[in-house]
Design a protein around this motif. Structure first.
Motif, PDB file in Angstrom:
ATOM      1  N   TYR A  35     -23.418 -67.535  49.459  1.00 15.24           N
ATOM      2  CA  TYR A  35     -22.940 -68.899  49.315  1.00 15.24           C
ATOM      3  C   TYR A  35     -21.677 -68.865  48.458  1.00 15.24           C
ATOM      4  O   TYR A  35     -21.471 -67.938  47.663  1.00 15.24           O
ATOM      5  CB  TYR A  35     -23.969 -69.788  48.593  1.00 15.24           C
ATOM      6  CG  TYR A  35     -25.260 -70.026  49.338  1.00 15.24           C
ATOM      7  CD1 TYR A  35     -26.300 -69.101  49.280  1.00 15.24           C
ATOM      8  CD2 TYR A  35     -25.450 -71.183  50.089  1.00 15.24           C
ATOM      9  CE1 TYR A  35     -27.498 -69.332  49.947  1.00 15.24           C
ATOM     10  CE2 TYR A  35     -26.645 -71.425  50.764  1.00 15.24           C
ATOM     11  CZ  TYR A  35     -27.661 -70.490  50.682  1.00 15.24           C
ATOM     12  OH  TYR A  35     -28.840 -70.712  51.352  1.00 15.24           O
ATOM     13  N   GLN A  37     -19.422 -71.393  45.754  1.00 14.36           N
ATOM     14  CA  GLN A  37     -19.473 -72.633  44.971  1.00 14.36           C
ATOM     15  C   GLN A  37     -18.140 -72.845  44.264  1.00 14.36           C
ATOM     16  O   GLN A  37     -17.709 -71.998  43.473  1.00 14.36           O
ATOM     17  CB  GLN A  37     -20.603 -72.571  43.943  1.00 14.36           C
ATOM     18  CG  GLN A  37     -20.796 -73.851  43.161  1.00 14.36           C
ATOM     19  CD  GLN A  37     -21.964 -73.772  42.198  1.00 14.36           C
ATOM     20  OE1 GLN A  37     -22.463 -72.699  41.885  1.00 14.36           O
ATOM     21  NE2 GLN A  37     -22.419 -74.925  41.718  1.00 14.36           N
ATOM     22  N   GLY A  42     -21.581 -78.362  45.027  1.00 11.04           N
ATOM     23  CA  GLY A  42     -22.750 -77.526  45.227  1.00 11.04           C
ATOM     24  C   GLY A  42     -22.398 -76.299  46.047  1.00 11.04           C
ATOM     25  O   GLY A  42     -21.349 -76.248  46.683  1.00 11.04           O
ATOM     26  N   PRO A  43     -23.256 -75.301  46.026  1.00  8.96           N
ATOM     27  CA  PRO A  43     -22.995 -74.103  46.835  1.00  8.96           C
ATOM     28  C   PRO A  43     -22.926 -74.432  48.325  1.00  8.96           C
ATOM     29  O   PRO A  43     -23.635 -75.316  48.806  1.00  8.96           O
ATOM     30  CB  PRO A  43     -24.213 -73.220  46.533  1.00  8.96           C
ATOM     31  CG  PRO A  43     -24.738 -73.700  45.224  1.00  8.96           C
ATOM     32  CD  PRO A  43     -24.468 -75.165  45.210  1.00  8.96           C
TER      33      PRO A  43
END
Lengths: 114, 113
Positions: A35, A37, A42-43
């Protein structure tokens, strides 16, 4: 306690350089996720592996990004020709098939592109 | 597409105050819903989850109920502590989404002694 580990924790690079990050998942976990960020967000999902197979890639993952998990254990994420917009925290998570709702996250690698 | 909306922050409370953090979602089908927490200097940790409508997730005094009719998953705690100061993220995994999490923007909670 052997949780998810990531290396390096911080990376500063000049625009145009290539960088590679490593993620070591929890040993019995066969799913691994990346992910990204950015500050105040948010991620966002980038890609995920089940064992060594890369099963999905986000449209966020441009051609400059490549991820591998050659033996179904650790994974690497490479960014070629970095741009300032690549500056972000890169997070890795892992889980077991069947318990994929429980993803365990590493501390992240913070990338700064100057 | 799938999305999660969290209330704007930051939130500052006194110790022992009641906490509510709002979260609503957009997704087709029946997503699974989560709250993750990030304490200062640490990685994201799963706080609680609910996988079907009307389920209540709970952990460490925090609770959230999966409300299909209002597409919400609000986080509550009856009495916050200074140690609850952290960033809280609401997230979902949509049906058929291969377990990838979709996160909200997160909200910073600060608890004063």
């Amino acid at each position: 306690d052997t949780g998810v580990s990531q290396d390096p924790r911080h990376k500063i690079t000049k625009r145009g350089q290539n960088v590679t990050f490593r993620c070591d998942p929890i040993s019995e976990h066969n799913r691994l996720y990346w992910y990204r960020q950015t500050l105040g967000q948010g991620p966002e999902f980038l890609t995920y592996f089940q064992n060594e197979a890369q099963l999905e890639k986000s449209r966020l993952l441009s051609d400059r990004f490549s991820a591998e998990r050659p033996k179904g254990s650790f994974s690497t994420l490479e960014i070629q020709r970095t741009e300032q917009g690549d500056s972000a925290m890169y997070l890795c998570a892992s889980s077991r098939v069947g318990t994929s709702y429980e993803q365990y996250f590493g501390p992240g690698t913070r990338l700064t592109v100057t | 597409g799938n999305s999660v909306t969290q209330m704007e922050g930051p939130v500052t409370l006194s110790e022992e105050a009641f906490l509510t953090i709002n979260c609503t979602y957009t997704a087709t089908g029946y997503p699974s819903l989560f709250w993750y927490v990030q304490y200062p200097g640490e990685g994201l940790q799963l706080l609680l989850k609910a996988t079907k409508a009307d389920d209540k997730g709970s952990n460490k005094g925090f609770e959230a109920t999966y409300r299909k009719e209002t597409t919400s998953f609000h986080l509550e705690k009856g009495s916050v502590q200074v140690s609850d100061s952290a960033v809280y993220f609401c997230a979902l995994i949509a049906d058929g989404a291969n377990s990838k999490l979709t996160f909200g923007k997160g909200i910073t909670l600060s608890v004063r002694p």
